[in-house]
Design a protein around this motif. Structure first.
Motif, mmCIF file in Angstrom:
data_model
loop_
_atom_site.group_PDB
_atom_site.id
_atom_site.type_symbol
_atom_site.label_atom_id
_atom_site.label_comp_id
_atom_site.label_asym_id
_atom_site.label_seq_id
_atom_site.Cartn_x
_atom_site.Cartn_y
_atom_site.Cartn_z
ATOM 1 N N THR A 105 0.714 -1.307 0.107
ATOM 2 C CA THR A 105 0.061 0.186 -0.056
ATOM 3 C C THR A 105 0.622 1.418 -0.226
ATOM 4 N N GLY A 106 0.299 2.048 -1.341
ATOM 5 C CA GLY A 106 1.069 3.164 -0.518
ATOM 6 C C GLY A 106 2.249 3.900 -1.494
ATOM 7 N N VAL A 107 2.865 2.868 -2.404
ATOM 8 C CA VAL A 107 3.691 3.315 -3.554
ATOM 9 C C VAL A 107 4.001 4.130 -4.522
ATOM 10 N N GLN A 108 2.780 4.120 -4.157
ATOM 11 C CA GLN A 108 2.366 5.488 -5.606
ATOM 12 C C GLN A 108 2.979 6.710 -5.377
ATOM 13 N N ARG A 109 2.839 7.080 -3.369
ATOM 14 C CA ARG A 109 3.505 8.176 -3.111
ATOM 15 C C ARG A 109 4.753 8.310 -2.763
ATOM 16 N N ALA A 110 5.308 6.898 -2.187
ATOM 17 C CA ALA A 110 6.370 6.316 -1.877
ATOM 18 C C ALA A 110 7.785 7.243 -2.396
ATOM 19 N N THR A 111 8.127 7.959 -1.164
ATOM 20 C CA THR A 111 9.850 7.933 -1.795
ATOM 21 C C THR A 111 10.387 7.354 -1.654
ATOM 22 N N TRP A 112 10.716 6.003 -0.212
ATOM 23 C CA TRP A 112 11.456 4.827 0.322
ATOM 24 C C TRP A 112 11.127 4.124 0.647
ATOM 25 N N MET A 113 10.727 2.930 0.343
ATOM 26 C CA MET A 113 10.447 1.683 0.678
ATOM 27 C C MET A 113 11.196 0.687 1.408
ATOM 28 N N LEU A 114 10.572 0.377 2.590
ATOM 29 C CA LEU A 114 11.174 -0.302 3.447
ATOM 30 C C LEU A 114 11.045 -2.367 2.921
ATOM 31 N N LEU A 115 12.258 -2.316 2.269
ATOM 32 C CA LEU A 115 11.777 -3.954 1.881
ATOM 33 C C LEU A 115 12.319 -5.093 1.729
ATOM 34 N N VAL A 116 11.533 -6.917 2.587
ATOM 35 C CA VAL A 116 11.861 -7.237 3.290
ATOM 36 C C VAL A 116 12.450 -8.212 1.849
ATOM 37 N N THR A 117 13.462 -8.527 1.820
ATOM 38 C CA THR A 117 13.743 -9.968 1.207
ATOM 39 C C THR A 117 15.136 -11.264 2.224
ATOM 40 N N ARG A 118 15.012 -11.907 0.722
ATOM 41 C CA ARG A 118 16.190 -13.231 1.887
ATOM 42 C C ARG A 118 17.322 -13.719 0.780
ATOM 43 N N THR A 119 18.563 -12.925 1.866
ATOM 44 C CA THR A 119 19.906 -13.437 1.455
ATOM 45 C C THR A 119 20.578 -14.245 1.723
ATOM 46 N N ILE A 120 19.880 -15.282 2.625
ATOM 47 C CA ILE A 120 19.657 -16.643 2.234
ATOM 48 C C ILE A 120 18.636 -17.500 1.754
ATOM 49 N N PRO A 121 18.088 -18.336 1.259
ATOM 50 C CA PRO A 121 17.099 -19.064 0.436
ATOM 51 C C PRO A 121 16.954 -19.544 2.532
ATOM 52 N N ALA A 122 14.571 -19.375 2.277
ATOM 53 C CA ALA A 122 14.033 -20.198 3.481
ATOM 54 C C ALA A 122 14.863 -21.440 3.601
ATOM 55 N N ALA A 123 15.118 -22.588 2.698
ATOM 56 C CA ALA A 123 15.098 -23.337 2.349
ATOM 57 C C ALA A 123 16.368 -23.748 3.392
#
Length: 393
Positions: free
Chosen positions: A160-178
């Motif tokens: 929600t709110g991508v249209q207005r956002a300057t910055w996104m807090l983005l959650v990623t995987r740097t180690i695969p879940a498996a």
């Protein structure tokens, strides 16, 4: 035990209420119908300094905590915004300012917090994925180290709110879940400059048509070889779970507060109608079939409020608050739904008329039973983590 709100929270309550008192239910109804951000309210909140409550004073903020943010959110929702429109307040003061004030590096704080306090910088939060849903640990959006950058690929949903956002807090995987041991290892949170990523064609999004809460558009988000500097990691690489829990618990508290405010406005609308509407020579509120459900709602509102404030108070003192945050979200969402349903029943056939706000309040309230986490998962947490019952999955 002292159940009195501190002066800081009372000041927030009065200040935010003074702004919101100038915008009635019809205003919020128009914003929803027109799918329009409540810009007028946002500008006044920014001018009054209410967007920077959780920003430390040295960066131009109020130096307050989650309790004050919860009170502000509840006040906005109760003024007529209800839960869906009050989410506009959560996106930046909650996701952005509160998170960076606690977990941002010195450089990130100096760069972003002044703008977050003034309202010139806005944020959104990207966790949920199409194939992971409420199972946050199963996300597959990957971040791979390449020199001084990370290259990110994946998809997110209900952002929600991508249209207005300057910055996104983005959650990623740097180690695969498996491969992660424990399962919560290998998560990394990034700050993504949204306008730059969009301009480069590395971040695209598609709005999702929604039943309600249309003041804040929600989106599918696509990340294709998005390069993000290593300096944009929030917290530590592979140890983003600590940051994530400090986003998710406040999110539960703030959305509980927005649901609580939605319950308050629904109850107020129902009570006013029950006093004015006469059938068989007396106000319908004189009938126990109308009065008792509304009285039950009032009791549940007050109970939910206590748990919301306790959860926020605990978070601000860096005490464990997961149980309290989950109970707050569960009880406030239930109170909001029961309040909206009771308001609908009180209005009878007139509830279907868009001349009344009841339909908007009902669709708003229904969101809380499934988002950002379902009632069933909240109950599962309490069953397994609190009561010690065996896991079902």
């Amino acid at each position: 035990m002292d159940f009195t709100l501190p002066d800081t929270a009372l000041d927030v309550q009065r200040g935010v209420a003074a702004i919101c008192s100038r915008y009635d239910l019809d205003y919020w109804q128009r914003c929803e119908s027109d799918k329009r951000w409540p810009q007028e309210v946002w500008d006044e909140l920014a001018k009054g300094g209410w967007l920077g409550l959780a920003v430390p004073e040295r960066f131009g903020g109020g130096g307050q905590g989650l309790l004050e943010l919860a009170v502000a959110t509840e006040t906005i929702a109760a003024s007529g915004a209800a839960g869906g429109s009050a989410f506009t307040y959560v996106l930046t003061p909650g996701f952005g300012a509160l998170t960076l004030s606690r977990h941002g590096s010195a450089e990130q704080q100096a760069e972003l917090l002044p703008g977050l306090a003034s309202g010139e910088v806005e944020t959104c939060f990207a966790l949920t994925e199409p194939d992971a849903g409420s199972n946050a640990l199963a996300i597959t959006t990957s971040a791979r180290r390449d020199g001084g950058d990370y290259v990110i690929n994946g998809q997110k949903i209900w952002i929600t709110g991508v249209q207005r956002a300057t910055w996104m807090l983005l959650v990623t995987r740097t180690i695969p879940a498996a491969e992660a041991r424990p399962r919560s290892a290998g998560l990394t949170v990034f700050l993504v400059n949204v306008p730059e990523a969009v301009a480069a064609g590395r971040l695209t999004y598609r709005p999702i048509p929604k039943l309600g809460a249309n003041t804040t558009p929600s989106n599918m988000v696509f990340l294709d070889d998005l390069r993000v500097p290593a300096s944009r990691v929030v917290g530590r690489v592979d140890e983003g779970a600590a940051v994530l829990w400090d986003i998710l618990n406040p999110e539960r508290v703030l959305l509980a507060a927005s649901a609580l405010g939605g319950a308050e406005v629904a109850l107020r609308v129902a009570v006013d109608y029950a006093k004015e509407r006469e059938v068989f020579g007396r106000p319908i509120g004189a009938n126990q079939a109308i009065a008792f459900p509304l009285a039950q709602v009032k009791a549940k509102i007050e109970l939910a409020r206590l748990m919301i404030y306790k959860a926020a108070w605990s978070f601000d003192r860096r005490l464990p608050c997961g149980t309290e945050a989950n109970i707050a979200k569960l009880t406030a969402s239930q109170a909001a739904w029961e309040a909206a349903d009771a308001a609908f029943q009180t209005h009878g056939g007139m509830a279907y008329s868009l001349e009344y706000p009841v339909a908007r309040l009902l669709t708003d309230a229904r969101i809380g039973k499934v988002a950002p986490v379902t009632e069933e998962l909240l109950l599962n947490y309490l069953a397994t983590q609190v009561l010690g019952l065996p896991r079902g999955f």
